[in-house]
Design a protein around this motif. Structure first.
Motif, PDB file in Angstrom:
ATOM      1  N   LYS A   8       0.811  -1.220   0.000  1.00  0.00           N
ATOM      2  CA  LYS A   8       0.000   0.000   0.000  1.00  0.00           C
ATOM      3  C   LYS A   8       0.844   1.270   0.000  1.00  0.00           C
ATOM      4  CE  LYS A   8      -4.140  -1.916   0.222  1.00  0.00           C
ATOM      5  NZ  LYS A   8      -5.159  -1.722  -0.828  1.00  0.00           N
ATOM      6  N   ALA A   9       2.152   1.150  -0.104  1.00  0.00           N
ATOM      7  CA  ALA A   9       3.026   2.322  -0.097  1.00  0.00           C
ATOM      8  C   ALA A   9       2.668   3.271  -1.240  1.00  0.00           C
ATOM      9  CB  ALA A   9       4.481   1.893  -0.209  1.00  0.00           C
ATOM     10  N   THR A  10       2.818   4.562  -1.004  1.00  0.00           N
ATOM     11  CA  THR A  10       2.445   5.565  -2.006  1.00  0.00           C
ATOM     12  C   THR A  10       3.632   6.037  -2.839  1.00  0.00           C
ATOM     13  OG1 THR A  10       2.704   7.303  -0.338  1.00  0.00           O
ATOM     14  CG2 THR A  10       0.496   6.385  -0.635  1.00  0.00           C
ATOM     15  N   GLY A  11       4.833   5.590  -2.483  1.00  0.00           N
ATOM     16  CA  GLY A  11       6.021   5.993  -3.239  1.00  0.00           C
ATOM     17  C   GLY A  11       6.193   5.172  -4.505  1.00  0.00           C
ATOM     18  N   THR A  12       7.343   5.344  -5.138  1.00  0.00           N
ATOM     19  CA  THR A  12       7.614   4.639  -6.395  1.00  0.00           C
ATOM     20  C   THR A  12       8.311   3.312  -6.187  1.00  0.00           C
ATOM     21  OG1 THR A  12       9.716   5.839  -6.633  1.00  0.00           O
ATOM     22  CG2 THR A  12       7.765   6.789  -7.700  1.00  0.00           C
ATOM     23  N   LYS A  13       8.817   3.051  -4.973  1.00  0.00           N
ATOM     24  CA  LYS A  13       9.511   1.795  -4.685  1.00  0.00           C
ATOM     25  C   LYS A  13       8.715   0.954  -3.692  1.00  0.00           C
ATOM     26  CE  LYS A  13      14.285   3.113  -5.691  1.00  0.00           C
ATOM     27  NZ  LYS A  13      14.393   2.138  -6.800  1.00  0.00           N
ATOM     28  N   LEU A  14       8.791  -0.358  -3.873  1.00  0.00           N
ATOM     29  CA  LEU A  14       8.111  -1.296  -2.984  1.00  0.00           C
ATOM     30  C   LEU A  14       8.962  -1.501  -1.732  1.00  0.00           C
ATOM     31  CD1 LEU A  14       5.902  -3.368  -2.340  1.00  0.00           C
ATOM     32  CD2 LEU A  14       7.214  -5.052  -3.669  1.00  0.00           C
ATOM     33  N   PRO A  15       8.479  -1.080  -0.558  1.00  0.00           N
ATOM     34  CA  PRO A  15       9.274  -1.243   0.664  1.00  0.00           C
ATOM     35  C   PRO A  15       9.215  -2.678   1.216  1.00  0.00           C
ATOM     36  CG  PRO A  15       7.702   0.595   0.831  1.00  0.00           C
ATOM     37  CD  PRO A  15       7.288  -0.255  -0.331  1.00  0.00           C
ATOM     38  N   ALA A  40      10.921  -0.065  -9.337  1.00  0.00           N
ATOM     39  CA  ALA A  40      10.187  -0.241  -8.079  1.00  0.00           C
ATOM     40  C   ALA A  40      10.883  -1.127  -7.055  1.00  0.00           C
ATOM     41  CB  ALA A  40       8.802  -0.809  -8.368  1.00  0.00           C
ATOM     42  N   GLY A  41      11.993  -1.744  -7.425  1.00  0.00           N
ATOM     43  CA  GLY A  41      12.656  -2.616  -6.466  1.00  0.00           C
ATOM     44  C   GLY A  41      13.737  -3.471  -7.093  1.00  0.00           C
ATOM     45  N   THR A  90       0.425  -2.722  -8.124  1.00  0.00           N
ATOM     46  CA  THR A  90       1.111  -1.600  -8.761  1.00  0.00           C
ATOM     47  C   THR A  90       2.605  -1.832  -8.970  1.00  0.00           C
ATOM     48  OG1 THR A  90      -0.481  -0.080  -7.773  1.00  0.00           O
ATOM     49  CG2 THR A  90       1.573   0.875  -8.578  1.00  0.00           C
ATOM     50  N   PHE A  91       3.285  -2.416  -7.990  1.00  0.00           N
ATOM     51  CA  PHE A  91       4.743  -2.520  -8.033  1.00  0.00           C
ATOM     52  C   PHE A  91       5.250  -3.708  -8.856  1.00  0.00           C
ATOM     53  CE2 PHE A  91       3.757  -0.378  -3.990  1.00  0.00           C
ATOM     54  CZ  PHE A  91       4.495   0.789  -4.158  1.00  0.00           C
ATOM     55  N   PHE A  92       4.364  -4.569  -9.308  1.00  0.00           N
ATOM     56  CA  PHE A  92       4.778  -5.805  -9.968  1.00  0.00           C
ATOM     57  C   PHE A  92       4.597  -5.718 -11.487  1.00  0.00           C
ATOM     58  CE2 PHE A  92       3.300  -6.937  -5.707  1.00  0.00           C
ATOM     59  CZ  PHE A  92       4.416  -7.603  -5.220  1.00  0.00           C
TER      60      PHE A  92
END
Length: 214
Positions: free
Chosen positions: A78-85, A198-199, A164-166
């Motif tokens: 659910k992070a709003t940034g561009t990278k997956l934490p 994203a990661g 989103t990040f995948f």
């Protein structure tokens, strides 16, 4: 010409796998624990070569799910940034059981060789192929919140879903070898699980067994 008999042709295939991530940095890898596992189903149409029944090509549709388990780590979909934490929770509250689940619909294709096509249900077989997949779902699931000392805080379950990040599309190389309706299977993803920006460049792979028939 001798007719080919006893050819169930491995139409229905069920795969049970042990799942791993190549390319994961040590900061993530050390938190991966337990038996991460996958389950896949596919239905294949098998077309033997008219000139040589030992060889055949199969095309189908399937679905594959992977559950990767973590210890003292949370994947913040659910992070709003561009990278997956990937958040280290060694020194704070965390879930006793935590996993990241990804599910793909797939179009598999295989080139197959059957050593004895007249008795396929008892024959040795080998196959190489590929799968083109599209992501259906990505979610995390945590059970039983506990403190850093391991004391239970709350026995609830938290599930979060976001893709989103995948990478929504993936390509997987496949290989199988076995006898009759049982084979060993290896799947190696050629595309990165996570989008480039994203990661880390993580490429999942699976090793397991395949049960086939019909």
């Amino acid at each position: 010409k001798k007719a080919v008999i006893d050819r169930p042709a491995d139409h229905l295939m069920i795969q049970l796998t042990s799942d791993h991530w190549a390319g994961a940095p040590d900061s993530i890898k050390r938190h991966m624990q337990g038996l991460s596992r996958g389950l896949g189903f596919s239905f294949m149409l098998d077309k033997p070569f008219k000139t040589n029944p030992h060889w055949s090509v199969a095309l189908g549709l399937g679905i594959n799910g992977s559950s990767v388990f973590f210890n003292n780590m949370a994947v913040d979909l659910k992070a709003t940034g561009t990278k997956l934490p990937f958040n280290n929770l060694d020194s704070t509250d965390r879930f006793k059981k935590y996993k990241l689940v990804t599910v793909f619909a797939e179009v598999p294709i295989e080139l197959r060789y059957t050593f004895n096509p007249a008795k396929e249900s008892k024959s040795w077989k080998i196959a190489i192929g590929a799968k083109l997949g599209t992501m259906l779902n990505a979610h995390t699931k945590g059970k039983t919140l506990q403190s850093k000392s391991g004391t239970a805080i709350n026995a609830y379950t938290l599930k979060e879903s976001k893709r989103t990040f995948f990478n929504s599309t993936r390509i997987v190389a496949t290989a199988r070898v076995g006898i009759g309706n049982f084979s060993l299977v290896a799947n190696y993803q050629l595309t990165s699980l996570i989008k480039d920006a994203a990661g880390p460049n993580i490429t999942p792979y699976q090793i397991g067994i395949c049960i086939s028939g019909l």
